[in-house]
Design an enzyme around this catalytic site. Structure first.
Site, PDB file in Angstrom:
ATOM      1  N   ASP A   1       0.856  -1.201   0.000  1.00  0.00           N
ATOM      2  CA  ASP A   1       0.000   0.000   0.000  1.00  0.00           C
ATOM      3  C   ASP A   1       0.885   1.241   0.000  1.00  0.00           C
ATOM      4  O   ASP A   1       1.623   1.488   0.963  1.00  0.00           O
ATOM      5  CB  ASP A   1      -0.891  -0.028   1.257  1.00  0.00           C
ATOM      6  CG  ASP A   1      -1.982   1.032   1.232  1.00  0.00           C
ATOM      7  OD1 ASP A   1      -1.936   1.907   0.345  1.00  0.00           O
ATOM      8  OD2 ASP A   1      -2.875   0.979   2.100  1.00  0.00           O
TER       9      ASP A   1
ATOM     10  N   GLU B   1     -10.474   2.478  -1.641  1.00  0.00           N
ATOM     11  CA  GLU B   1     -10.981   2.461  -0.261  1.00  0.00           C
ATOM     12  C   GLU B   1     -11.641   3.785   0.108  1.00  0.00           C
ATOM     13  O   GLU B   1     -12.406   3.836   1.054  1.00  0.00           O
ATOM     14  CB  GLU B   1      -9.864   2.082   0.723  1.00  0.00           C
ATOM     15  CG  GLU B   1      -8.762   3.114   0.830  1.00  0.00           C
ATOM     16  CD  GLU B   1      -7.649   2.693   1.796  1.00  0.00           C
ATOM     17  OE1 GLU B   1      -7.194   1.547   1.722  1.00  0.00           O
ATOM     18  OE2 GLU B   1      -7.245   3.532   2.616  1.00  0.00           O
TER      19      GLU B   1
END
Ligand code: GCO
Ligand code: MG
Length: 405
Positions: free
Chosen positions: A212, A264
């Protein structure tokens, strides 16, 4: 079956959660997660002042109409606060419908497309050695997919690492103001390829790996990183750059074959649309809570499937077990499910307030067949964990410029 009452609970069993409970005149109730990390009470106000008064007396079975009513009917559409409120109401209504039908929610969506739900674990550390030790343990525990994050030397508080915190890198509580973390893109790009090189040297290519970036790079920097990581064949690179300009993802796509995950922070299918239809991303990470509920995820999954894009729903600890269970049902059903982010079944405090039946085996999660979402909320226990104002950190470059955390 009418909506008789809707209650909103805020509690902090280790971190803040906003929970919605819809009670029907048949006595059946449903639960939804409305947690928006660091802005929790804005959603509470949105629900209590603007949403709940419009829903009392409505037919709890009309999930789609209620979704449209809250979305289109408000005139002011989109936005994290309103979509978290809609997401929670929507989840709670699916929970009610499942309980009334006496079926788990995945059955209402179309039934199971798979046996279990493949999850990816978080593996992080303060040094490459540390990360590799944890990776070895995760592989022994049975994980087939793992996300690697490591402190960049000299960059205290690197996203995804512990930095002296005991449990989890974003663990909240008693943060009177947002903490500030430094960031150096140059140090990061110098370091990360080495992490993945060492991981592949030690553990080979059977274990699938992700990373990430948390929106720290510009498109061309992300393209460089993607290219440097190609020999280590990642499952995906997540949140390479901010998603506000989809063309940024075109730049990445044009330069690297490393797969890309995003979403997200998506609140609607329209956030995802240009990224999916241009095939700029490979995995879409929208959460039921922040993206408007199960109704939204169902549409997103079907749309994404037209473009070979798979679901990899957000599974951070700031989403409550209610959202986790909503994802379990969507993941079981969605033909184009990819992988689910998973940070474990929670702390004793969390399990004191929320209960659900799921087990982990050989890298997959299995849930018990229960009517609805299969999650419970203990109102009395929740009272013992009052809300604590808390913030996510912010990031600054070495010269003091505010950057993306
Ligand atoms: C993830 C996310 C989280 C977010 C958090 C913000 O991949 O799990 O990036 O770590 O930072 O959900 O509230
Ligand atoms: Mg992320």
């Amino acid at each position: 079956m009418k909506i008789k009452d809707i209650k909103v609970f805020v509690c902090c069993p280790g971190r803040n959660f906003v929970t919605v409970k819809i009670i029907t005149d048949h006595g059946v109730f449903g639960l939804g997660d409305a947690t928006l990390n660091g802005r929790e009470l804005a959603v509470v106000a949105y629900l209590e002042e603007h949403v709940i008064p419009c829903l009392i007396g409505r037919d709890a079975h009309q999930i789609e109409d209620i979704w449209q009513y809250l979305f289109k009917g408000a005139y002011w559409q989109n936005g994290a606060v309103s979509m978290a409120a809609i997401g929670a109401i929507d989840m709670a209504l699916w929970d009610v419908k499942g309980k009334v039908a006496n079926l788990p929610v995945y059955q209402l969506l179309g039934g199971k497309s798979r046996r279990g739900i493949t999850v990816y674990a978080h593996v992080n550390g303060e040094s490459i050695e540390d990360v590799l030790n944890h990776l070895g343990k995760a592989i022994k525990e049975g994980y087939k997919v793992v996300r690697l994050q490591c402190t960049i030397p000299g960059t205290e508080g690197t996203y995804g690492t512990l930095g002296g915190k005991k449990n989890y890198y974003e663990l909240q509580g008693n943060r009177p103001l947002p903490p500030e973390h430094p960031w150096s893109t140059n140090q990061y790009l110098n370091f990360i390829p080495e992490l993945f090189k060492r991981a592949r040297e030690k553990f080979g290519y059977d274990i699938e790996l992700c990373h990430d970036i948390h929106s720290r790079l510009t498109p061309i920097e992300a393209a460089q990183l993607g290219k440097m990581l190609e020999p280590y064949r990642l499952k995906f690179l997540e949140d390479a750059v901010t998603y506000d300009n989809p063309e940024g993802y075109k730049v990445i796509r044009n330069h690297t074959t490393t797969p890309v995950a995003l979403g997200e922070k998506f609140n609607t299918i329209w956030d995802a649309k240009p990224l999916i239809e241009n095939q700029y991303i490979d995995f879409v990470r929208t959460a039921a809570t922040h993206g408007g509920g199960i109704t939204s995820l169902k549409k997103l999954a079907d749309f994404a499937s037209l473009y070979h894009v798979r679901l990899a729903p957000h599974g951070a600890p700031d989403l409550s077990p209610i959202c986790f269970m909503a994802h379990m049902h969507v993941d079981l059903w969605a033909p184009n499910f990819g992988v689910q982010e998973f940070i474990g079944f929670g702390t004793p405090e969390l399990n004191d307030v929320f209960s659900f039946s799921a087990k982990f085996k050989d890298g997959e999660i299995y849930i018990k067949d229960k009517p609805g979402l299969g999650v419970d909320f203990n109102e009395e226990a929740a009272k013992q964990y009052p809300y604590k104002r808390s913030y996510l950190p912010v990031t600054r470059l070495n010269d003091g410029t505010l950057w993306n955390w």
